[in-house]
Design an enzyme around this catalytic site. Structure first.
Site, short mmCIF file in Angstrom:
data_model
loop_
_atom_site.label_atom_id
_atom_site.label_comp_id
_atom_site.label_asym_id
_atom_site.label_seq_id
_atom_site.Cartn_x
_atom_site.Cartn_y
_atom_site.Cartn_z
CD GLU A 104 -19.29 21.29 -19.57
OE1 GLU A 104 -19.80 20.56 -20.42
OE2 GLU A 104 -18.39 22.11 -19.85
CD GLN A 162 -2.84 -2.51 2.11
OE1 GLN A 162 -2.17 -2.74 3.10
NE2 GLN A 162 -2.54 -3.02 0.93
CE LYS A 213 -19.03 25.49 -27.68
NZ LYS A 213 -20.04 24.58 -27.61
CB THR A 273 -41.53 24.78 -9.80
OG1 THR A 273 -42.66 25.24 -10.56
CG2 THR A 273 -41.41 25.66 -8.55
CG HIS A 274 -42.38 21.29 -12.57
ND1 HIS A 274 -42.63 19.98 -12.23
CD2 HIS A 274 -43.12 22.04 -11.71
CE1 HIS A 274 -43.50 19.93 -11.22
NE2 HIS A 274 -43.80 21.18 -10.87
CE1 TYR A 307 -6.31 -3.47 8.68
CE2 TYR A 307 -5.42 -5.66 8.27
CZ TYR A 307 -5.55 -4.33 7.91
OH TYR A 307 -4.93 -3.87 6.78
CB SER A 340 -0.94 0.01 1.22
OG SER A 340 -0.21 -0.13 2.41
CB SER A 346 -14.39 25.35 -29.15
OG SER A 346 -14.33 24.61 -30.36
N1 ARG Z 1 -1.16 -1.31 5.25
C1 ARG Z 1 -2.13 -1.82 6.16
C2 ARG Z 1 -3.48 -1.10 5.96
O1 ARG Z 1 -3.48 -0.09 5.35
C3 ARG Z 1 -1.68 -1.62 7.57
C4 ARG Z 1 -2.27 -2.58 8.55
C5 ARG Z 1 -1.71 -3.95 8.33
N2 ARG Z 1 -2.17 -4.84 9.34
C6 ARG Z 1 -2.11 -6.16 9.18
N3 ARG Z 1 -2.57 -6.89 10.14
N4 ARG Z 1 -1.63 -6.71 8.12
O2 ARG Z 1 -4.51 -1.55 6.39
#
Ligand code: ARG
Length: 456
Positions: free
Chosen positions: A287, A319, A280, A152-153, A314, A20, A274
């Site tokens: 947008e 992640q 334009k 409205t509308h 967890y 990550s 444009s």
């Molecule tokens: N990079 C991980 C995350 O963003 C950190 C936590 C990792 N924990 C674990 N038990 N592998 O969630």
């Protein structure tokens, strides 16, 4: 970091899917602040020596400096920001670095870092929303007397003032700001010290780290602390609603700036041309704000789906919370900035709006109200009589004010020439003085109150 248990390193694909660092490196400041708070607490409760604590803090500050300067080398093999920082710390200070992770896990570490990060985002976004509100209040004050068609509308309904229209968005943005601040209040508890999921046997002081990091208190349940991401969901929900408001205003800017409406002109700074059509002036920023909302909703629903099937505590699925959230919050902030710039620079075509305000028999309700007030006609009958007047004007190809008093008398003899006073758009908006109504006097008063509130 877990080499003791493993005979081989990860497959290249495993490393790629697992890492990550590509996106969570932006948490480095929060990660280092959390580690400094943790190390300081460990020393206070006697788990770390003063020397070890000092070495860790100095080392972490060096790491932070390296990342600030861009000289830090991130390693994908080290997976994430937490391990990248700790590994560099070990290179810098040696053995004491290995003592930092006592009574802590990456699970509470990442939850802490992300809460701190989102808290900073909320503070910035709340300020940005207030800045946009200030710009809209300025416009409201400047255009308190500017009459425009109210729809409205998307059909002509009744004339309103442009200032009133601006203040409608100021109100919406105030609720958006409130939702962000609500999210912040619930977010602001510390997961640090929940460790992997069960807490720890070390005599840590979670209240101390919570306070150091500006949290109101430590989270009361270690499982909850490491497993929920509702704080980011709530922030994304608040962002989604606010972005929806920005998108509606964008849509109006797109319509209003068209040659057919020509109610407003976006400045050169906020228009694009444009490559083929020289005439334009395209409202690209409006947008794009309208389109970027999709990403924000996408992040919100993506994270809801990531979370909905996860057993406590967890799981690595979590992640996937960061990339979408970073992207959504970045683009939300950019949208607020673009809207602020566009509105600040906006020119209002007062004459064109006033002319359009009278179209579509927009003062028909004023005629009906006049019949109720001046001739004591029940409103339902007044509505019918007015309908006949509209049909007569339509047949004649004029507006209501184009009918003669004889025309009116032929429809209902109770109508007198006094009626012409209420058929103009200026008088129409001036008469709307009920609380919350569109009258210029109301708009001025509300703009004044908003300015007070926003500068308080
Ligand atoms: N990079 C991980 C995350 O963003 C950190 C936590 C990792 N924990 C674990 N038990 N592998 O969630």
């Amino acid at each position: 970091m877990w080499g003791g248990r493993f005979a081989s390193g990860p497959d290249a694909i495993m490393e790629e899917i697992n890492a990550s660092i590509g996106f969570d490196k932006r948490l480095y400041k929060q990660d280092i602040a959390g580690s400094i708070a943790h190390a300081t607490m460990l020393e206070t409760v006697g788990i770390l020596t003063r020397d070890d604590r000092d070495a860790i803090v100095a080392g972490l500050e060096t790491v932070r400096g390296e990342i600030d300067k861009g000289t830090f080398t991130f390693s994908r093999a080290l997976e994430d920001i937490h391990m990248n920082v700790e590994s560099r710390l070990r290179e810098l200070i040696g053995e004491p670095a290995g003592r930092l992770h006592t009574a802590r896990s990456r699970n509470d570490q990442v939850a802490t870092d992300f809460r701190l990060y989102v808290r900073d985002c909320i503070d910035m976004l709340v300020a940005q929303i207030a800045t946009l509100q200030g710009v809209l209040v300025d416009k409201a004050e400047a255009e308190a007397d500017t009459v425009m068609p109210g729809f409205t509308h998307l059909q002509s309904a009744q004339p309103v003032t442009f200032g009133h229209h601006m203040l409608a968005y100021v109100e919406m943005l105030e609720r958006d700001r409130g939702r962000m601040l609500d999210a912040r209040r619930r977010l602001n508890e510390s997961p640090l010290g929940a460790a992997a999921l069960a807490g720890t046997s070390f005599p840590i002081d979670r209240a101390m780290t919570a306070e150091t990091l500006g949290f109101d208190r430590p989270m009361a349940n270690s499982l909850d602390a490491v497993s929920d991401r509702d704080f980011i969901l709530e922030t994304l929900a608040a962002a989604s609603i606010c972005a929806m408001h920005l998108s509606r205003l964008s849509e109006e800017l797109v319509v209003w700036s068209s040659a057919q409406f020509n109610f407003v002109r976006l400045s050169d700074k906020f228009s694009t041309g444009s490559s083929i059509m020289p005439q334009k002036r395209n409202p690209d920023a409006a947008e794009l704000i309208r389109a970027k909302v999709a990403r924000i909703y996408g992040a919100f629903s993506s994270l809801l789906m990531v979370m909905k099937g996860l057993p406590l505590a967890y799981s690595k699925d979590m992640q996937e919370d960061k990339e979408v959230a970073f992207d959504a919050l970045d683009n939300f902030s950019l949208s607020l900035a673009a809207m602020t710039g566009m509105m600040d620079d906006l020119t209002v075509n007062r004459d064109r709006m006033a002319a359009a305000a009278g179209a579509g028999f927009s003062t028909a309700t004023d005629l009906a109200d006049w019949l109720v007030r001046a001739a004591n006609v029940p409103f339902r009958d007044a509505h019918h009589i007015t309908g006949r007047a509209v049909a007569a004007a339509e047949a004649r190809g004029c507006g209501l004010e184009g009918l003669t008093i004889e025309d009116f008398k032929a429809i209902d003899e109770r109508i007198t020439s006094q009626v012409f006073k209420v058929l103009g758009v200026d008088n129409s908006v001036k008469s709307r003085t009920s609380f919350g109504g569109t009258a210029p006097a109301n708009v001025r008063e509300q703009a004044r109150l908003w300015r007070e509130r926003l500068t308080a």
